[in-house]
Design an enzyme around this catalytic site. Structure first.
Site, PDB file in Angstrom:
ATOM      1  N   ILE A   1      17.401  21.920  -5.283  1.00  0.00           N
ATOM      2  CA  ILE A   1      16.653  21.120  -6.238  1.00  0.00           C
ATOM      3  C   ILE A   1      17.007  19.960  -6.862  1.00  0.00           C
ATOM      4  O   ILE A   1      16.814  18.932  -7.126  1.00  0.00           O
ATOM      5  CB  ILE A   1      15.540  21.881  -6.745  1.00  0.00           C
ATOM      6  CG1 ILE A   1      14.830  22.863  -5.873  1.00  0.00           C
ATOM      7  CG2 ILE A   1      14.746  21.206  -7.800  1.00  0.00           C
ATOM      8  CD1 ILE A   1      13.954  24.220  -6.672  1.00  0.00           C
TER       9      ILE A   1
ATOM     10  N   ALA B   1      11.742  25.233 -13.258  1.00  0.00           N
ATOM     11  CA  ALA B   1      12.351  26.499 -12.846  1.00  0.00           C
ATOM     12  C   ALA B   1      11.892  27.617 -13.206  1.00  0.00           C
ATOM     13  O   ALA B   1      11.231  28.409 -12.678  1.00  0.00           O
ATOM     14  CB  ALA B   1      14.117  26.327 -13.171  1.00  0.00           C
ATOM     15  N   ARG B   2      12.334  28.298 -14.394  1.00  0.00           N
ATOM     16  CA  ARG B   2      11.980  29.911 -14.784  1.00  0.00           C
ATOM     17  C   ARG B   2      11.957  29.511 -16.476  1.00  0.00           C
ATOM     18  O   ARG B   2      12.824  28.762 -17.028  1.00  0.00           O
ATOM     19  CB  ARG B   2      13.011  30.764 -14.506  1.00  0.00           C
ATOM     20  CG  ARG B   2      12.762  31.188 -12.907  1.00  0.00           C
ATOM     21  CD  ARG B   2      11.470  31.768 -12.720  1.00  0.00           C
ATOM     22  NE  ARG B   2      11.479  32.290 -11.287  1.00  0.00           N
ATOM     23  CZ  ARG B   2      11.059  31.666 -10.257  1.00  0.00           C
ATOM     24  NH1 ARG B   2      10.400  30.453 -10.564  1.00  0.00           N
ATOM     25  NH2 ARG B   2      10.853  32.353  -9.322  1.00  0.00           N
TER      26      ARG B   2
ATOM     27  N   ASP C   1      26.566  22.448 -14.347  1.00  0.00           N
ATOM     28  CA  ASP C   1      26.636  23.549 -13.684  1.00  0.00           C
ATOM     29  C   ASP C   1      28.039  24.114 -13.430  1.00  0.00           C
ATOM     30  O   ASP C   1      28.782  23.528 -12.581  1.00  0.00           O
ATOM     31  CB  ASP C   1      25.966  23.066 -12.079  1.00  0.00           C
ATOM     32  CG  ASP C   1      25.726  24.309 -11.302  1.00  0.00           C
ATOM     33  OD1 ASP C   1      26.430  25.236 -11.272  1.00  0.00           O
ATOM     34  OD2 ASP C   1      24.780  24.204 -10.488  1.00  0.00           O
TER      35      ASP C   1
ATOM     36  N   GLU D   1       2.446  34.581 -17.478  1.00  0.00           N
ATOM     37  CA  GLU D   1       1.535  33.466 -17.004  1.00  0.00           C
ATOM     38  C   GLU D   1       0.401  34.502 -16.391  1.00  0.00           C
ATOM     39  O   GLU D   1       0.579  35.436 -16.118  1.00  0.00           O
ATOM     40  CB  GLU D   1       2.308  32.992 -15.733  1.00  0.00           C
ATOM     41  CG  GLU D   1       3.198  31.867 -16.100  1.00  0.00           C
ATOM     42  CD  GLU D   1       4.003  31.376 -14.682  1.00  0.00           C
ATOM     43  OE1 GLU D   1       3.561  31.479 -13.627  1.00  0.00           O
ATOM     44  OE2 GLU D   1       4.937  30.435 -15.100  1.00  0.00           O
TER      45      GLU D   1
ATOM     46  N   ASP E   1       6.017  23.476 -16.382  1.00  0.00           N
ATOM     47  CA  ASP E   1       5.347  24.024 -15.168  1.00  0.00           C
ATOM     48  C   ASP E   1       5.539  25.467 -15.214  1.00  0.00           C
ATOM     49  O   ASP E   1       4.650  26.051 -14.320  1.00  0.00           O
ATOM     50  CB  ASP E   1       5.827  23.441 -14.156  1.00  0.00           C
ATOM     51  CG  ASP E   1       4.926  23.809 -13.022  1.00  0.00           C
ATOM     52  OD1 ASP E   1       3.773  23.659 -12.710  1.00  0.00           O
ATOM     53  OD2 ASP E   1       5.373  24.211 -11.707  1.00  0.00           O
TER      54      ASP E   1
ATOM     55  N   HIS F   1       2.189  26.162 -13.112  1.00  0.00           N
ATOM     56  CA  HIS F   1       2.903  26.522 -12.126  1.00  0.00           C
ATOM     57  C   HIS F   1       2.726  25.880 -10.691  1.00  0.00           C
ATOM     58  O   HIS F   1       2.497  26.981  -9.763  1.00  0.00           O
ATOM     59  CB  HIS F   1       3.113  28.135 -12.072  1.00  0.00           C
ATOM     60  CG  HIS F   1       4.489  28.809 -11.580  1.00  0.00           C
ATOM     61  ND1 HIS F   1       4.780  29.770 -12.067  1.00  0.00           N
ATOM     62  CD2 HIS F   1       5.227  28.148 -10.600  1.00  0.00           C
ATOM     63  CE1 HIS F   1       6.239  30.110 -11.389  1.00  0.00           C
ATOM     64  NE2 HIS F   1       6.313  29.090 -10.444  1.00  0.00           N
TER      65      HIS F   1
END
Length: 343
Positions: A180, A259-260, A199, A289, A284, A308
């Site tokens: 992504i 992502a998370r 990264d 949730e 998002d 989400h």
């Protein structure tokens, strides 16, 4: 070959069964079971519990245990495959139609010699599109302008009006440069921006010629006008963007997360937004949730929030089982290994 396909409200057993026959042919023997929580709300709640606590937190159909006893392959989407089910199954391969395998007990599968496969890059196009949409929405107050107008307010001033600019020549920082992250960088290329990435698993030679510069997390936070998160959540990355990271960011910086939620320290983010330590955020994903009705984010004027939605497109759901099954077929035909196998 005998397949057990386990559907859910988002990707049904019939859909999975069709994909199996399309990829493996009509000779494939397919048994289907659907996971049907009592309501949509319960489905999303159980799904979130499994994401946090693993497959033992879910409530898979009781008939799955019996159905899995003579299966060579089990294919699932969100349905939890717990230790008891895996231990009693005869499957050599367990395929999860998702980028993560939180809903399958990988340790139990490893103990009995079964391989667990994830579906890499399955929603990369959808999430990368949505990331850019959130970036633009937060910068240009698209969602806030719409909400105000629907309430009869012709609103022209916003929390970021003092520093709102163009995307052109800004610095974009990507936390994570997997499928992504790389797509986001590629799609932003024509915006004439500078792209940084953090990264620790990517080597410099892997990004040569891509226009992406690898830097430390601190340097990324200090230089970026937009910081977009695309890392995987693990023990090492939980709370990666916390109090210290926010202290490095520009007061005009925007944070974007598709992502998370656990990659961000929730309390630190709320404080950074309340005190205007950063310019804004577009999220998002959330720590619980659906998001709690009294959550402080819902009262802020410097956030854009979506429920989400990033990876949820019809194209993504349609292609996911085919991506997984074609990779499984390649592995079975060639006796080769795959980076999609997690154990």
């Amino acid at each position: 070959m005998k397949f057990l396909v386990v559907g859910d409200p988002m990707l049904t057993a019939d859909t999975l069964a069709k994909a199996v026959h399309d990829v493996f042919g009509d000779e494939a023997i397919v048994k289907g079971v659907d996971w049907k929580p009592e309501s949509e709300e319960e489905f999303w709640f159980l799904r979130s519990q499994v994401e946090k606590f693993g497959p033992s937190a879910g409530k898979p159909p009781a008939e799955l245990i019996e159905a899995g006893k003579d299966a060579d392959v089990i294919i699932t989407h969100h349905t939890p495959l717990n230790k008891e089910l895996i231990e009693q199954s005869s499957a050599s391969y367990i395929g999860v139609c998702r980028a993560g395998t939180e809903n399958a007990d990988v340790n139990a599968a490893t103990a009995k010699g079964a391989k667990v496969m994830k579906t890499m890059g399955r929603n990369a196009e959808a999430v990368s599109d949505f990331t850019i949409a959130l970036l633009l929405a937060e910068l240009r107050n698209v969602a806030r302008g719409h909400a105000a107008l629907m309430q009869g307010d012709w609103k022209k001033k916003y929390a970021n009006s003092g520093f709102m600019g163009d995307v052109r020549e800004k610095t974009i920082g990507l936390v994570g440069l997997g499928y992504i992250g790389r797509l986001v960088a590629h799609k932003l290329a024509n915006f004439n921006v500078r792209v940084l990435a953090y990264d620790p698993y990517i080597k410099a030679e892997a990004v040569q010629g891509s226009g992406v510069q690898l830097v430390s997390l601190e340097e990324l936070c200090r230089q970026s006008d937009f910081i977009s998160i695309h890392a995987r959540l693990s023990k090492d990355t939980a709370g990666l963007i916390g109090k210290e990271a926010f202290s490095w960011m520009k007061p005009t910086a925007y944070l974007i997360n598709t992502a998370r939620a656990g990659l961000i320290d929730e309390k630190a983010l709320i404080k950074a937004l309340e005190t205007k330590q950063i310019g804004g955020a577009a999220l998002d994903v959330f720590w619980t949730e659906p998001i709690e009705k009294e959550h402080p984010l819902l009262t802020m004027d410097n956030v854009t929030l979506t429920p989400h939605l990033a990876g949820a497109t019809n194209d993504t759901f349609a292609q996911t089982p085919y991506l997984l099954l074609r990779e499984l077929k390649r592995v079975l035909d060639s006796k080769d290994t795959s980076s999609w196998i997690v154990n």
